[in-house]
Design a protein around this motif. Structure first.
Motif, short mmCIF file in Angstrom:
data_model
loop_
_atom_site.label_atom_id
_atom_site.label_comp_id
_atom_site.label_asym_id
_atom_site.label_seq_id
_atom_site.Cartn_x
_atom_site.Cartn_y
_atom_site.Cartn_z
N ALA A 167 0.85 -1.20 0.00
CA ALA A 167 0.00 0.00 0.00
C ALA A 167 0.88 1.25 0.00
CB ALA A 167 -0.92 0.00 1.21
N VAL A 168 0.55 2.18 -0.85
CA VAL A 168 1.31 3.42 -1.00
C VAL A 168 1.00 4.35 0.18
CG1 VAL A 168 1.68 5.40 -2.52
CG2 VAL A 168 1.21 3.16 -3.49
N PRO A 169 2.01 5.07 0.70
CA PRO A 169 1.74 6.02 1.79
C PRO A 169 0.70 7.06 1.37
CG PRO A 169 4.10 5.74 1.48
CD PRO A 169 3.41 5.03 0.34
N LEU A 192 18.24 5.47 -4.13
CA LEU A 192 17.41 4.68 -3.22
C LEU A 192 16.71 5.60 -2.22
CD1 LEU A 192 19.95 1.83 -2.41
CD2 LEU A 192 18.05 1.75 -4.03
N ILE A 193 15.40 5.45 -2.12
CA ILE A 193 14.59 6.19 -1.15
C ILE A 193 13.95 5.14 -0.23
CG2 ILE A 193 12.61 7.71 -0.78
CD1 ILE A 193 14.79 9.20 -2.23
N GLU A 194 14.24 5.21 1.06
CA GLU A 194 13.70 4.22 1.99
C GLU A 194 12.19 4.39 2.14
OE1 GLU A 194 14.69 2.06 6.23
OE2 GLU A 194 15.58 4.03 5.83
N ILE A 195 11.49 3.24 2.19
CA ILE A 195 10.05 3.31 2.43
C ILE A 195 9.84 3.50 3.94
CG2 ILE A 195 9.57 1.83 0.44
CD1 ILE A 195 8.73 -0.38 2.43
N PRO A 196 8.69 4.05 4.32
CA PRO A 196 8.42 4.22 5.76
C PRO A 196 8.47 2.88 6.49
CG PRO A 196 6.80 5.40 4.44
CD PRO A 196 7.60 4.54 3.50
#
Length: 115
Positions: A16-18, A106-110
């Motif tokens: 699920a997308v933030p 790279l972008i970390e996911i929550p």
């Protein structure tokens, strides 16, 4: 700096997308280019550019850092789960091949999206 990554196993994260984002690639674009002046222009695995995958679009691929232990490579979600732009063919959690990306891509996911 280039780092080794692989597609994250699907059981490691919630897809699920933030809130406030339409997709994972939108999440990546907005965090990578906060001024809104750029978007992902190529797959960070195979290098295909936007016009090469049209009419498809880039996806925010979930990847994990890989580390070598005793001659084998392993992913480890404890090191983080990240989004990087991938074409639809490369964005597949069944694809377990290693590839290199620039760490700045790279972008970390929550952490709330980890399982």
């Amino acid at each position: 700096m280039a780092v080794y990554v692989a597609n994250a196993p699907g059981e490691d994260y919630d897809s699920a997308v933030p809130d406030d984002y339409d997709s994972w690639i939108d999440y990546w674009n907005e965090l990578q280019y906060p001024e809104g002046d750029k978007v992902a222009g190529k797959c960070r695995n195979c290098g295909k550019k936007t016009k090469e995958i049209a009419p498809k679009k880039f996806e925010g691929g979930h990847v994990e850092y890989c580390e070598e232990r005793n001659g084998k490579w392993y992913t480890n979600k404890e090191n983080g789960i990240y989004i990087t732009p991938l074409c639809p063919e490369c964005n597949n959690h069944n694809n377990t091949r290693l590839f290199t990306v620039d760490e700045s891509d790279l972008i970390e996911i929550p952490r709330s999206h980890y399982k």
